[in-house]
Structures are given as C-alpha cells and as structure tokens.
Design a protein around this motif. Sequence first.
Motif, PDB file in Angstrom:
ATOM      1  N   PHE A  28       0.832  -1.211   0.000  1.00 46.84           N
ATOM      2  CA  PHE A  28       0.000   0.000   0.000  1.00 46.84           C
ATOM      3  C   PHE A  28       0.862   1.254   0.000  1.00 46.84           C
ATOM      4  CE2 PHE A  28      -2.296   3.420   2.159  1.00 46.84           C
ATOM      5  CZ  PHE A  28      -3.499   3.437   1.469  1.00 46.84           C
ATOM      6  N   GLU A  29       1.900   1.271   0.862  1.00 51.19           N
ATOM      7  CA  GLU A  29       2.723   2.472   1.014  1.00 51.19           C
ATOM      8  C   GLU A  29       3.769   2.627  -0.079  1.00 51.19           C
ATOM      9  OE1 GLU A  29       3.586   4.376   5.160  1.00 51.19           O
ATOM     10  OE2 GLU A  29       4.129   2.256   5.241  1.00 51.19           O
ATOM     11  N   VAL A  30       4.530   1.553  -0.323  1.00 51.85           N
ATOM     12  CA  VAL A  30       5.693   1.652  -1.211  1.00 51.85           C
ATOM     13  C   VAL A  30       5.306   1.421  -2.666  1.00 51.85           C
ATOM     14  CG1 VAL A  30       7.986   0.748  -1.718  1.00 51.85           C
ATOM     15  CG2 VAL A  30       7.195   0.906   0.669  1.00 51.85           C
ATOM     16  N   SER A  31       4.676   0.269  -2.935  1.00 55.01           N
ATOM     17  CA  SER A  31       4.360  -0.070  -4.321  1.00 55.01           C
ATOM     18  C   SER A  31       3.300   0.853  -4.911  1.00 55.01           C
ATOM     19  CB  SER A  31       3.886  -1.525  -4.413  1.00 55.01           C
ATOM     20  OG  SER A  31       4.885  -2.407  -3.953  1.00 55.01           O
ATOM     21  N   TRP A  32       2.255   1.138  -4.130  1.00 51.97           N
ATOM     22  CA  TRP A  32       1.164   1.954  -4.658  1.00 51.97           C
ATOM     23  C   TRP A  32       1.358   3.440  -4.374  1.00 51.97           C
ATOM     24  CZ3 TRP A  32      -3.428   4.336  -2.343  1.00 51.97           C
ATOM     25  CH2 TRP A  32      -4.372   4.731  -3.298  1.00 51.97           C
ATOM     26  N   GLY A  33       2.125   3.745  -3.315  1.00 47.22           N
ATOM     27  CA  GLY A  33       2.369   5.146  -2.973  1.00 47.22           C
ATOM     28  C   GLY A  33       1.320   5.762  -2.087  1.00 47.22           C
ATOM     29  N   GLY A  34       0.630   4.948  -1.304  1.00 46.34           N
ATOM     30  CA  GLY A  34      -0.381   5.468  -0.392  1.00 46.34           C
ATOM     31  C   GLY A  34       0.225   6.050   0.877  1.00 46.34           C
ATOM     32  N   PHE A  35      -0.577   6.801   1.617  1.00 49.38           N
ATOM     33  CA  PHE A  35      -0.121   7.427   2.859  1.00 49.38           C
ATOM     34  C   PHE A  35      -0.888   6.834   4.036  1.00 49.38           C
ATOM     35  CE2 PHE A  35       0.794  10.585  -0.424  1.00 49.38           C
ATOM     36  CZ  PHE A  35       2.115  10.911  -0.132  1.00 49.38           C
ATOM     37  N   LEU A  36      -0.180   6.657   5.145  1.00 58.37           N
ATOM     38  CA  LEU A  36      -0.794   6.192   6.385  1.00 58.37           C
ATOM     39  C   LEU A  36      -0.639   7.254   7.460  1.00 58.37           C
ATOM     40  CD1 LEU A  36       0.449   2.466   6.463  1.00 58.37           C
ATOM     41  CD2 LEU A  36      -1.849   3.302   5.910  1.00 58.37           C
ATOM     42  N   PRO A  37      -1.677   7.535   8.238  1.00 59.08           N
ATOM     43  CA  PRO A  37      -3.002   6.899   8.180  1.00 59.08           C
ATOM     44  C   PRO A  37      -3.731   7.282   6.885  1.00 59.08           C
ATOM     45  CG  PRO A  37      -3.024   8.772   9.688  1.00 59.08           C
ATOM     46  CD  PRO A  37      -1.587   8.558   9.312  1.00 59.08           C
ATOM     47  N   ALA A  38      -4.607   6.365   6.481  1.00 62.65           N
ATOM     48  CA  ALA A  38      -5.298   6.526   5.205  1.00 62.65           C
ATOM     49  C   ALA A  38      -6.745   6.965   5.422  1.00 62.65           C
ATOM     50  CB  ALA A  38      -5.273   5.214   4.430  1.00 62.65           C
ATOM     51  N   THR A  39      -7.323   7.529   4.378  1.00 66.16           N
ATOM     52  CA  THR A  39      -8.741   7.860   4.391  1.00 66.16           C
ATOM     53  C   THR A  39      -9.505   6.744   3.683  1.00 66.16           C
ATOM     54  OG1 THR A  39      -8.640   9.024   2.275  1.00 66.16           O
ATOM     55  CG2 THR A  39      -8.175  10.310   4.270  1.00 66.16           C
TER      56      THR A  39
END
Length: 329
Positions: A28-39
Amino acid sequence: MNEAVERYLQAGTRANTRRSYQQAIEHFEVSWGGFLPATSDAIVRYLVEHAGTLAANTLKLRLAALAQWHVAQGFPDPTKSPLVRQVLKGIRTLHPKPEKQAEPLQLRELEQCVAWLERIGEAARVAGDQPRVLRCWRDRALLLIGFWRAFRSDELCRLRVEHIQARAGEGMQLFLPWSKSDRDNQGQSFSAPALARLCPVQAYLDWIEVAEMTDGAVFPGIDRWGHLSKQALHPHSVIPLLRAVLHGAGLPAVLYSSHSLRRGFATWATCNGWDIKALMSYVGWRDAKSALRYVESVGAFPGQLHPWTPGFEAEFRPGLPNLTTPPGG
C-alpha cells in the motif's frame, strides 16, 4: 514499549500473519504510494486500481492488514467505511475468479511415490550412500504422515520426536503445541493407526531408527554428507521436496503442492464414507465451510478416485478413539 510486552504481543500473532500483514502495508505504502493513516477514499482508490489484477480474497487480506495497522496506532479504521465494503462487494461481482486449489494426491499416486522412495532407498543402502538413504526414509515418513494425518506443511515441519509416541502395529500419537486450528495455543494431540500398507507409523519408526534420532525436529534438513540439521525443514521447502519425489516416481509434479496431501486425504476419506462431522473432527476443521471446499472437489472427477480401497477401510475409519485428545486428557 516494554520489551517483555512486545515479545508477548509478537507471540500472540502468528508469524505467517505478521509477514502477510507487513507485505500488505508495504504494498500500500511503497508499491502503490499510499499514505498512512489513510482515508476511506484512498482505500477505495487502492481497491479499484487493483480490482482487475488481485483476487477479492487478496484484497480482503490487504484490508485486514490496513485495519490492524490503524487500530494498533490508535487511528479510526477507514476500511470499515460502508463505501469500502460496497466497492469490495462490487469487485467480487464484476471480477469473479475461481479459487486456486491444489490437485489432491490420490492413493495410487501416494503408493507410487512410496514405492519409488523404497526402491531408491534400498539401492542407496546397498551402495553405501547414507545421505540418500536418509533422504528417502525421511521423505517417505513425511509423505505418509502428511497424507494420513492431513497435515499442513508447517505442521509437518513443527513435529518433534519428543512429542510423538509410536508403537509398531498399533498406532501413534503426535502432539503439536499449536496449529492454525488451535487459536488458543492450548496444543493438540493427533492419532493415526498402523496400517497394513502405506503405514505412517512404521515409516516414522524406520526413519528415526536409521537417523538415530531421539529428539529434535522430526523432519530436519540433510546436507550432502548426510549430516542432520538442528533445524526443521522450512515449510516452503516441502513443495520442492514433494515435487522432486513425484518427478522421480514418474508423476506430473507441477500439478501438486504441499497442500495436495491434505486434499488427498479428504478425497480418500469422503470416498470411503466419512461424513462431514467425522472429517472435520479428524482433520481439525472448525467450520463446515472449510471442509466443504474439499468435499465438493471430490465429485468433480469420480473416475479418478479409489473408493473403498481394499486393506484400508477396515483399519482406517471415522470414529477412531482419541483422535484429538490432548496429552493427559
């Protein structure tokens, strides 16, 4: 956090689960580039972008990992949003994918593998090739215990000599301190009877005798010189081991995985009249849904099965005593 508390928290979550969750967070964070905490909106975008490439069950596992991360860090869980749940439901509807299941190892294939191992092992004994003798006798015991006890590969790799009682011609008790079906880590004891053919009890006794084992992992690694490792085989090594035996026995190894032993037993038991309750009790399934996935596959190719195999039905049947009684129980 106190180190002792952290140690017990780690022990409270299975290693496989921790690895899967960590991989999901990294994806989620590295491969897709998402941010945590997430919405919840970010979670929805993540699901939509992977809907066509990842199975719904895989996406469900990713959601569980994200939910666990948010709860552990004290943040609201965005995966509980009605929008997220509705999108996941829609993905299941628009992108149905059949569940991949291992080919069950039928009794005749098991017999062919065991015969090959015995033949190669005996030839190695005559030639003085002790490392090959050890591998053949270890692999024979692994296949037969794995089949007749319907063990997962990780359960086979956690078996220890000091936790097993076996008597030739009678049966064996195998104790596992924990397993996937033992959620409370109370430990479970499993029984298997001695058989006239393809006997797991005799295969185990032959193996520990030739290996001169009195304790330690039942199925350790063996190096080229015939030295037994102090460590058990890794569960991931069971698949290549099984496929090597299948290939040597002249069978299409690529069709099978380590789960084929478990599915093979479920197939055999169902063909021999075991009902769902007896199968669940023996294998250790806690819900009928798990067992039914195996039973439903039995009727797919009835011509390939071995119903009421002579020599086994009188010895190995549902209702055997003490199948899941823990030590001292």
